[in-house]
Design a protein around this motif. Structure first.
Motif, PDB file in Angstrom:
ATOM      1  N   VAL A 205      -3.116  32.544 -42.363  1.00 19.76           N
ATOM      2  CA  VAL A 205      -3.442  33.249 -43.748  1.00 19.76           C
ATOM      3  C   VAL A 205      -1.759  33.731 -43.864  1.00 19.76           C
ATOM      4  CG1 VAL A 205      -4.491  34.797 -44.670  1.00 19.76           C
ATOM      5  CG2 VAL A 205      -5.108  33.346 -43.328  1.00 19.76           C
ATOM      6  N   THR A 271      -5.913  25.176 -43.041  1.00 17.20           N
ATOM      7  CA  THR A 271      -5.932  26.644 -43.533  1.00 17.20           C
ATOM      8  C   THR A 271      -5.028  27.301 -45.005  1.00 17.20           C
ATOM      9  OG1 THR A 271      -6.575  27.836 -41.141  1.00 17.20           O
ATOM     10  CG2 THR A 271      -6.076  29.341 -43.213  1.00 17.20           C
ATOM     11  N   LEU A 275      -6.548  27.204 -49.386  1.00 18.41           N
ATOM     12  CA  LEU A 275      -5.613  28.045 -50.154  1.00 18.41           C
ATOM     13  C   LEU A 275      -5.157  27.885 -51.001  1.00 18.41           C
ATOM     14  CD1 LEU A 275      -4.505  30.846 -47.075  1.00 18.41           C
ATOM     15  CD2 LEU A 275      -6.508  31.267 -48.666  1.00 18.41           C
TER      16      LEU A 275
END
Length: 280
Positions: A205, A271, A275
């Motif tokens: 992230v 991930t 996103l």
């Protein structure tokens, strides 16, 4: 003939509708809102509580995509029974069921297990998609706000706890494939493999946003308090119980033998890819 999608305007159903429409498939979007508009689909008002409404929607279906909503477990059990009764009556050509991360093993009980067992007993061609945890959980305000404001990713697992995360977009990809692949039956695990830890998740992230993000392990009770205003006290308590039970496990990793990667050649998003795909 059509593909009937439960929760067609919701987080999990909407991407399935979009994938089918993009593939040129006829879609019937089931919703409780009679005023809903779903691009490319015929909208039908139907409720899990009405076998009559479900039966009318299922007749002649090429496929049915179903998942159980976040409500009390008592309601989920009732919904599962109604879906099984409808499948037995209407005999759609194919049923694809997403457990949404709930256990589907009959020995463990629960609504997801009841539905999976009922589909197996029906003799109708079906597949059970079994994700572990959804990346969309990170979009909850208390999580994403912490990422942006404090550089922390709060979640009720240990930092060293491996999880095979999946997204709703991955579910749509796998559902679309399973509607065509009647030879693939039973449980299909959906998620990243190898599984990644909470620390790995926070790092991914942070890399996407170009900042340092650290993982913050919170308790299931803290999770309950954070999500209750969004989903209600009862469902929030059920979710907290699931995370409490998860805390006794060594991991939430899929097994490669029955994975979408092996059975369908579909690799879930990382991930960072997820996103990017959702525009964050």
């Amino acid at each position: 003939m059509t593909y009937v999608i439960h929760g067609a305007t919701g987080a999990q159903g909407a991407p399935v509708v979009a994938a089918l429409v993009a593939a040129g498939k006829p879609v019937t979007a089931l919703t409780r809102n009679p005023d809903a508009v779903v691009d490319g689909a015929r909208v039908v008002t139907a409720s899990y509580v009405s076998v009559e409404e479900l039966t009318e929607a299922y007749w002649g279906a090429d496929g049915v995509f179903v998942h159980l909503p976040i409500v009390s477990e008592q309601d989920r059990l009732a919904y599962a029974r109604n879906i099984v009764a409808t499948v037995n009556e209407t005999r759609p050509a194919r049923v694809v069921f997403s457990t949404s991360g709930a256990p589907s093993d009959a020995a463990l009980g629960g609504a997801a297990a009841l539905l999976a067992d009922g589909l197996a007993a029906s003799g109708v061609s079906h597949a059970v998609m079994a994700p572990t945890l959804f990346l969309e959980n990170l979009l909850l305000p208390h999580v994403m706000d912490a990422v942006r404001e404090r550089g922390a990713l709060p979640y009720p697992i240990r930092g060293d706890f491996p999880v095979s995360w999946a997204s709703h977009l991955d579910i749509a990809d796998v559902a679309l494939a399973l509607f065509d692949r009647h030879d693939v039956t039973g449980v299909v695990s959906v998620g990243q493999y190898p599984a990644i830890t909470g620390t790995d998740l926070a790092e991914a992230v942070g890399t996407h946003f170009g900042k340092r993000v650290v993982f913050q392990s919170i308790t299931p009770e803290q999770m309950r308090a954070s999500v209750a205003p969004v989903i209600g006290e009862g469902p929030a308590a059920d979710i907290a119980s699931l995370y409490q039970a998860m805390s006794t496990l060594p991991d939430r990793s899929i097994t490669p033998e029955n994975s979408a990667q092996k059975l369908l050649g579909i690799t879930p998003r990382t991930t960072g890819q997820w996103l990017t795909d959702i525009g964050l």
